[in-house]
Design a protein around this motif. Structure first.
Motif, PDB file in Angstrom:
ATOM      1  N   UNK A  59     -41.778   1.484  -6.072  1.00  0.00           N
ATOM      2  CA  UNK A  59     -43.178   1.252  -5.706  1.00  0.00           C
ATOM      3  C   UNK A  59     -43.976   0.607  -6.840  1.00  0.00           C
ATOM      4  N   UNK A  60     -43.319  -0.134  -7.716  1.00  0.00           N
ATOM      5  CA  UNK A  60     -44.018  -0.751  -8.842  1.00  0.00           C
ATOM      6  C   UNK A  60     -44.709  -2.058  -8.462  1.00  0.00           C
ATOM      7  N   UNK A  61     -44.223  -2.739  -7.450  1.00  0.00           N
ATOM      8  CA  UNK A  61     -44.838  -3.996  -7.030  1.00  0.00           C
ATOM      9  C   UNK A  61     -45.847  -3.672  -5.929  1.00  0.00           C
ATOM     10  N   UNK A  62     -47.115  -3.882  -6.241  1.00  0.00           N
ATOM     11  CA  UNK A  62     -48.176  -3.594  -5.267  1.00  0.00           C
ATOM     12  C   UNK A  62     -49.014  -4.851  -5.064  1.00  0.00           C
ATOM     13  N   UNK A  76     -45.551  -3.349  -1.864  1.00  0.00           N
ATOM     14  CA  UNK A  76     -44.889  -4.492  -1.221  1.00  0.00           C
ATOM     15  C   UNK A  76     -43.584  -4.062  -0.557  1.00  0.00           C
ATOM     16  N   UNK A  77     -43.439  -4.378   0.732  1.00  0.00           N
ATOM     17  CA  UNK A  77     -42.228  -4.081   1.474  1.00  0.00           C
ATOM     18  C   UNK A  77     -42.208  -2.723   2.144  1.00  0.00           C
ATOM     19  N   UNK A  78     -43.301  -1.965   2.068  1.00  0.00           N
ATOM     20  CA  UNK A  78     -43.342  -0.626   2.643  1.00  0.00           C
ATOM     21  C   UNK A  78     -44.457  -0.522   3.667  1.00  0.00           C
ATOM     22  N   UNK A  79     -44.190   0.240   4.729  1.00  0.00           N
ATOM     23  CA  UNK A  79     -45.218   0.554   5.719  1.00  0.00           C
ATOM     24  C   UNK A  79     -45.101   2.034   6.075  1.00  0.00           C
ATOM     25  N   UNK A  90     -51.339   5.363  -9.071  1.00  0.00           N
ATOM     26  CA  UNK A  90     -51.638   4.304 -10.024  1.00  0.00           C
ATOM     27  C   UNK A  90     -52.174   4.937 -11.297  1.00  0.00           C
ATOM     28  N   UNK A  91     -51.757   4.420 -12.429  1.00  0.00           N
ATOM     29  CA  UNK A  91     -52.188   5.000 -13.701  1.00  0.00           C
ATOM     30  C   UNK A  91     -53.624   4.642 -14.032  1.00  0.00           C
TER      31      UNK A  91
END
Length: 101
Positions: A59-62, A76-79, A90-91
């Motif tokens: 889940x690092x690419x948002x 990105x890529x998740x629903x 998120x930090x």
């Protein structure tokens, strides 16, 4: 003649690794087969890099920063396909919402 027979008999002892200075063919074939089988097995069981079956599994690419809960769609890529809440943290977000403790 007796002297020749003794000298020849000493060279043909079964325990000696050579017959008259030459390597025994059986041992040479066994050694070659052992080396060949070792190399074949080493190649057969070598690990090759596998394809990544889960894109963005960490889940690092948002696409956008999450600001509240149930923001899986920004990864990105998740629903979200269920009614359950799936969070992306998120930090840089506030600790009270989706920030890291």
């Amino acid at each position: 003649m007796e002297k020749f027979r003794k000298a020849f008999a000493n060279k043909l002892k079964p325990s000696s690794p050579t017959f008259g200075g030459r390597i025994q063919p059986v041992r040479m074939v066994k050694s070659a087969l052992l080396v060949a089988s070792y190399l074949l097995l080493q190649h057969a069981f070598a690990q090759t890099p596998a394809a990544n079956l889960v894109p963005n599994g960490s889940f690092e690419v948002v696409t956008d920063k999450p600001y509240t809960y149930d923001q899986l769609k920004v990864a990105e890529g998740w629903t979200n396909v269920t009614l359950g809440l799936s969070e992306v943290f998120d930090s840089t977000a506030s600790f009270k919402t989706v920030g890291l403790p």
